[in-house]
Design a protein around this motif. Structure first.
Motif, PDB file in Angstrom:
ATOM      1  N   ALA A 106       0.987  -1.136  -0.001  1.00  0.00           N
ATOM      2  CA  ALA A 106      -0.030  -0.112  -0.002  1.00  0.00           C
ATOM      3  C   ALA A 106       0.872   1.105   0.000  1.00  0.00           C
ATOM      4  N   VAL A 107       1.824   1.272   0.909  1.00  0.00           N
ATOM      5  CA  VAL A 107       2.780   2.409   0.642  1.00  0.00           C
ATOM      6  C   VAL A 107       3.613   2.602  -0.404  1.00  0.00           C
ATOM      7  N   SER A 108       3.744   1.703  -1.299  1.00  0.00           N
ATOM      8  CA  SER A 108       4.435   1.767  -2.688  1.00  0.00           C
ATOM      9  C   SER A 108       3.330   2.267  -3.715  1.00  0.00           C
ATOM     10  N   ILE A 109       1.957   2.219  -3.346  1.00  0.00           N
ATOM     11  CA  ILE A 109       1.029   2.812  -4.248  1.00  0.00           C
ATOM     12  C   ILE A 109       0.861   4.161  -3.867  1.00  0.00           C
ATOM     13  N   GLY A 110       0.554   4.631  -2.598  1.00  0.00           N
ATOM     14  CA  GLY A 110       0.246   5.906  -2.330  1.00  0.00           C
ATOM     15  C   GLY A 110      -0.388   6.077  -1.137  1.00  0.00           C
ATOM     16  N   TYR A 111      -0.862   7.333  -0.574  1.00  0.00           N
ATOM     17  CA  TYR A 111      -1.438   7.717   0.640  1.00  0.00           C
ATOM     18  C   TYR A 111      -2.857   6.914   1.068  1.00  0.00           C
ATOM     19  N   TYR A 112      -3.656   7.135  -0.272  1.00  0.00           N
ATOM     20  CA  TYR A 112      -4.985   6.574   0.166  1.00  0.00           C
ATOM     21  C   TYR A 112      -4.965   5.166   0.086  1.00  0.00           C
ATOM     22  N   PRO A 113      -4.239   4.221  -0.275  1.00  0.00           N
ATOM     23  CA  PRO A 113      -4.168   2.977  -0.131  1.00  0.00           C
ATOM     24  C   PRO A 113      -3.798   2.635   1.391  1.00  0.00           C
ATOM     25  N   VAL A 114      -2.901   3.282   1.866  1.00  0.00           N
ATOM     26  CA  VAL A 114      -2.327   3.448   3.263  1.00  0.00           C
ATOM     27  C   VAL A 114      -3.346   3.588   4.166  1.00  0.00           C
ATOM     28  N   ILE A 115      -4.245   4.517   3.977  1.00  0.00           N
ATOM     29  CA  ILE A 115      -5.367   4.884   4.850  1.00  0.00           C
ATOM     30  C   ILE A 115      -6.175   3.626   4.610  1.00  0.00           C
ATOM     31  N   PHE A 116      -6.476   3.210   3.681  1.00  0.00           N
ATOM     32  CA  PHE A 116      -7.541   2.129   3.504  1.00  0.00           C
ATOM     33  C   PHE A 116      -6.846   0.823   4.467  1.00  0.00           C
ATOM     34  N   VAL A 117      -5.829   0.444   3.995  1.00  0.00           N
ATOM     35  CA  VAL A 117      -5.230  -0.667   4.883  1.00  0.00           C
ATOM     36  C   VAL A 117      -5.120  -0.441   6.345  1.00  0.00           C
ATOM     37  N   ARG A 118      -4.859   0.839   6.895  1.00  0.00           N
ATOM     38  CA  ARG A 118      -4.957   1.133   8.260  1.00  0.00           C
ATOM     39  C   ARG A 118      -6.363   0.915   8.599  1.00  0.00           C
ATOM     40  N   MET A 119      -7.531   1.321   8.184  1.00  0.00           N
ATOM     41  CA  MET A 119      -8.702   1.179   8.610  1.00  0.00           C
ATOM     42  C   MET A 119      -9.077  -0.133   8.761  1.00  0.00           C
ATOM     43  N   ILE A 120      -8.664  -1.291   7.762  1.00  0.00           N
ATOM     44  CA  ILE A 120      -8.832  -2.634   7.946  1.00  0.00           C
ATOM     45  C   ILE A 120      -8.086  -3.287   9.108  1.00  0.00           C
ATOM     46  N   GLN A 121      -6.810  -2.670   9.313  1.00  0.00           N
ATOM     47  CA  GLN A 121      -6.094  -3.165  10.556  1.00  0.00           C
ATOM     48  C   GLN A 121      -6.809  -2.844  11.819  1.00  0.00           C
ATOM     49  N   GLY A 122      -7.404  -1.651  11.944  1.00  0.00           N
ATOM     50  CA  GLY A 122      -8.250  -1.076  13.003  1.00  0.00           C
ATOM     51  C   GLY A 122      -9.559  -1.649  13.210  1.00  0.00           C
ATOM     52  N   PHE A 123     -10.242  -2.119  12.041  1.00  0.00           N
ATOM     53  CA  PHE A 123     -11.468  -2.923  11.907  1.00  0.00           C
ATOM     54  C   PHE A 123     -11.156  -4.366  12.704  1.00  0.00           C
ATOM     55  N   GLY A 124     -10.236  -4.922  12.168  1.00  0.00           N
ATOM     56  CA  GLY A 124      -9.814  -6.348  12.790  1.00  0.00           C
ATOM     57  C   GLY A 124      -9.542  -6.204  14.178  1.00  0.00           C
ATOM     58  N   ALA A 125      -8.605  -5.229  14.723  1.00  0.00           N
ATOM     59  CA  ALA A 125      -8.324  -5.331  16.054  1.00  0.00           C
ATOM     60  C   ALA A 125      -9.493  -4.701  17.071  1.00  0.00           C
ATOM     61  N   SER A 126     -10.815  -4.421  16.587  1.00  0.00           N
ATOM     62  CA  SER A 126     -11.709  -3.805  17.071  1.00  0.00           C
ATOM     63  C   SER A 126     -12.303  -4.712  18.268  1.00  0.00           C
ATOM     64  N   ILE A 127     -12.175  -5.978  17.957  1.00  0.00           N
ATOM     65  CA  ILE A 127     -12.958  -6.983  18.617  1.00  0.00           C
ATOM     66  C   ILE A 127     -12.044  -7.606  20.017  1.00  0.00           C
ATOM     67  N   LEU A 128     -10.820  -6.897  20.252  1.00  0.00           N
ATOM     68  CA  LEU A 128     -10.047  -7.684  21.225  1.00  0.00           C
ATOM     69  C   LEU A 128     -10.660  -7.374  22.596  1.00  0.00           C
ATOM     70  N   PHE A 129     -11.116  -6.259  22.909  1.00  0.00           N
ATOM     71  CA  PHE A 129     -11.747  -6.262  24.361  1.00  0.00           C
ATOM     72  C   PHE A 129     -12.964  -7.193  24.385  1.00  0.00           C
ATOM     73  N   SER A 130     -13.883  -7.220  23.473  1.00  0.00           N
ATOM     74  CA  SER A 130     -14.976  -8.137  23.633  1.00  0.00           C
ATOM     75  C   SER A 130     -14.609  -9.706  23.658  1.00  0.00           C
ATOM     76  N   ALA A 131     -13.329  -9.914  23.134  1.00  0.00           N
ATOM     77  CA  ALA A 131     -13.033 -11.299  23.065  1.00  0.00           C
ATOM     78  C   ALA A 131     -12.669 -11.770  24.383  1.00  0.00           C
ATOM     79  N   ILE A 132     -11.913 -10.843  25.094  1.00  0.00           N
ATOM     80  CA  ILE A 132     -11.413 -10.956  26.597  1.00  0.00           C
ATOM     81  C   ILE A 132     -12.686 -11.507  27.450  1.00  0.00           C
ATOM     82  N   GLY A 133     -13.879 -10.866  27.216  1.00  0.00           N
ATOM     83  CA  GLY A 133     -14.943 -11.192  27.892  1.00  0.00           C
ATOM     84  C   GLY A 133     -15.545 -12.208  27.756  1.00  0.00           C
ATOM     85  N   SER A 134     -15.662 -12.572  26.203  1.00  0.00           N
ATOM     86  CA  SER A 134     -16.109 -13.882  25.910  1.00  0.00           C
ATOM     87  C   SER A 134     -15.449 -14.958  26.262  1.00  0.00           C
ATOM     88  N   ILE A 135     -14.109 -14.949  26.067  1.00  0.00           N
ATOM     89  CA  ILE A 135     -13.363 -16.150  26.445  1.00  0.00           C
ATOM     90  C   ILE A 135     -13.491 -16.355  27.745  1.00  0.00           C
TER      91      ILE A 135
END
Length: 415
Positions: A71-100
């Motif tokens: 994404a970095v090799s392409i440009g700024y907006y692909p980096v923003i998109f990839v960062r949002m996907i990273q954050g999307f995936g990490a959002s469940i961590l607190f909930s997972a602690i409670g459920s587990i």
């Protein structure tokens, strides 16, 4: 990442890696993605279970991490998109602690479970920072950081999916003796139950938990995100000293969590509700006092001690406020934890705006005003919790609650 700037530079234009606002939004994009990811995470976890959803969300983050150099090799907006996907995936961590914890922890050991599971936040920083520093200076370069940790994340989540089950009841390696210990004191539930959102949101205990979490998370994220800036700009430490000193609180916080969890479980001569209130008070008062000390001192040593102590003590709130959420919400704890997670990600998103307004020049006086305000905020938001904290499971977690709802609706239907 100087090589990226050199390869993508255009005459008379500032590269996005050299633009402070662009770089700041790259960091904020992770929080935006996490806030978006929290919405579907609760109903998906309720329907498909934490095993499937944590694996899916985690693999999303892992593959986004692997894709980051591209994404970095392409440009700024692909980096923003990839960062949002990273954050999307990490959002469940607190909930997972409670459920587990809900599916696997004996009631008598729940503090140990949530403390050990949440230590992953600190351990990840302890491992990631020094390894990243070494790789950046090596022949492999900055890209190898994303390939290494992205690859480790893929393998970790596949192992998790292979071996984990949502409940100890359905795991083939759990003996009858272990299952009896895990099930002691727990209510029998049949399958996955829909979250009674309105009932949870009207629960005064849950509201006091959320208030305390909002106060604590906003304050803790201020320290975790802008701690290095404070050490460098205000205390005058160079970058190498800042990196080393910023790692010390995470090491100590991990050690304290490993002690606080079992300690909370084994202090059986003290009523359990008092134990939760005690650990919550120590955690949040310690955080507030740390902010006040940093605001009022001109000594580098005192400020460093206050900074370290605040982060270390903040970590033991996991056996205070978070444990209370676990005990009250039981099978619906993933929703309560999702809101707590929302407060953390929301803090990461709004803090750059607040810091930019209050501390534009990063002077000691500006940070003093900010830290005093944050210290007052922590105390104010935690005041309701001691009055509402309880170990009792809420009515909406009990099997007869659904039956009561049906009985109240039935007469109306007959009319």
């Amino acid at each position: 990442m100087q090589d990226v700037i050199e390869s993508q530079s255009v005459a008379n234009q500032t590269h996005w890696l050299e633009n402070t606002a662009d770089v700041s939004f790259i960091f904020s994009a992770g929080a935006v993605g996490a806030i978006i990811g929290l919405g579907p995470s609760v109903p998906l976890t309720t329907k498909y279970g934490v095993r499937n959803i944590l694996s899916f969300y985690g693999l999303l983050t892992a593959f986004a991490t692997l894709a980051f150099p591209f994404a970095v090799s392409i440009g700024y907006y692909p980096v923003i998109f990839v960062r949002m996907i990273q954050g999307f995936g990490a959002s469940i961590l607190f909930s997972a602690i409670g459920s587990i914890s809900e599916g696997w922890s004996p009631i008598s050991e729940i503090s140990t479970y949530v403390a050990f599971l949440s230590a992953g936040f600190q351990i990840s920083n302890i491992v990631l920072m020094p390894v990243s520093g070494v790789l950046c200076e090596s022949q492999f370069g900055w890209r190898s950081i994303f390939y290494l940790f992205g690859g480790i994340s893929v393998v970790s989540h596949l192992i998790f999916f292979t071996f984990f089950r949502d409940s100890a009841k359905v795991h083939r390696n759990v003996s009858h003796k272990e299952l009896r210990k895990i099930s002691t004191g727990r209510m029998e539930t049949t399958g996955r139950q829909p979250v009674p959102y309105l009932a949870v949101c009207k629960d005064k205990v849950v509201l006091s938990i959320w208030a305390a979490a909002i106060g604590g998370n906003m304050s803790l994220m201020a320290l975790m995100t802008y701690g290095p800036t404070y050490l460098n700009k205000v205390l005058g430490l160079d970058v190498r000293e800042t990196g080393f000193l910023n790692a010390i609180p995470y090491i100590l916080a991990t050690a304290v969590k490993f002690v606080a969890g079992p300690l909370s479980d084994n202090l059986t001569f003290i009523p359990e509700t008092w134990r939760m209130i005690f650990f919550a008070a120590i955690s949040q008062l310690g955080l507030a006092i740390g902010f006040f000390a940093m605001a009022l001192t001109s000594s580098r040593i005192i400020a460093q001690i206050a900074y370290t102590t605040a982060i270390v003590l903040a970590g033991i709130n996991i056996v205070g406020v978070v444990k209370c959420a676990q005990m009250v919400a039981r099978q619906h704890v993933h929703f309560v934890m999702a809101v707590i997670s929302l407060s953390a990600w929301g803090a990461i998103f709004v803090l750059p705006i607040i810091i930019g307004f209050v501390c534009p020049n990063h002077t000691a006086s500006e940070w003093a005003v900010f830290y005093i305000a944050v210290g007052i905020w922590v105390i104010a938001m935690n005041i309701p919790f001691p009055f509402f904290a309880t170990m009792e499971a809420a009515e909406y977690t009990k099997p007869e609650w659904e039956q009561k709802k049906k009985n109240t609706v039935a007469p109306e239907d007959k009319c």
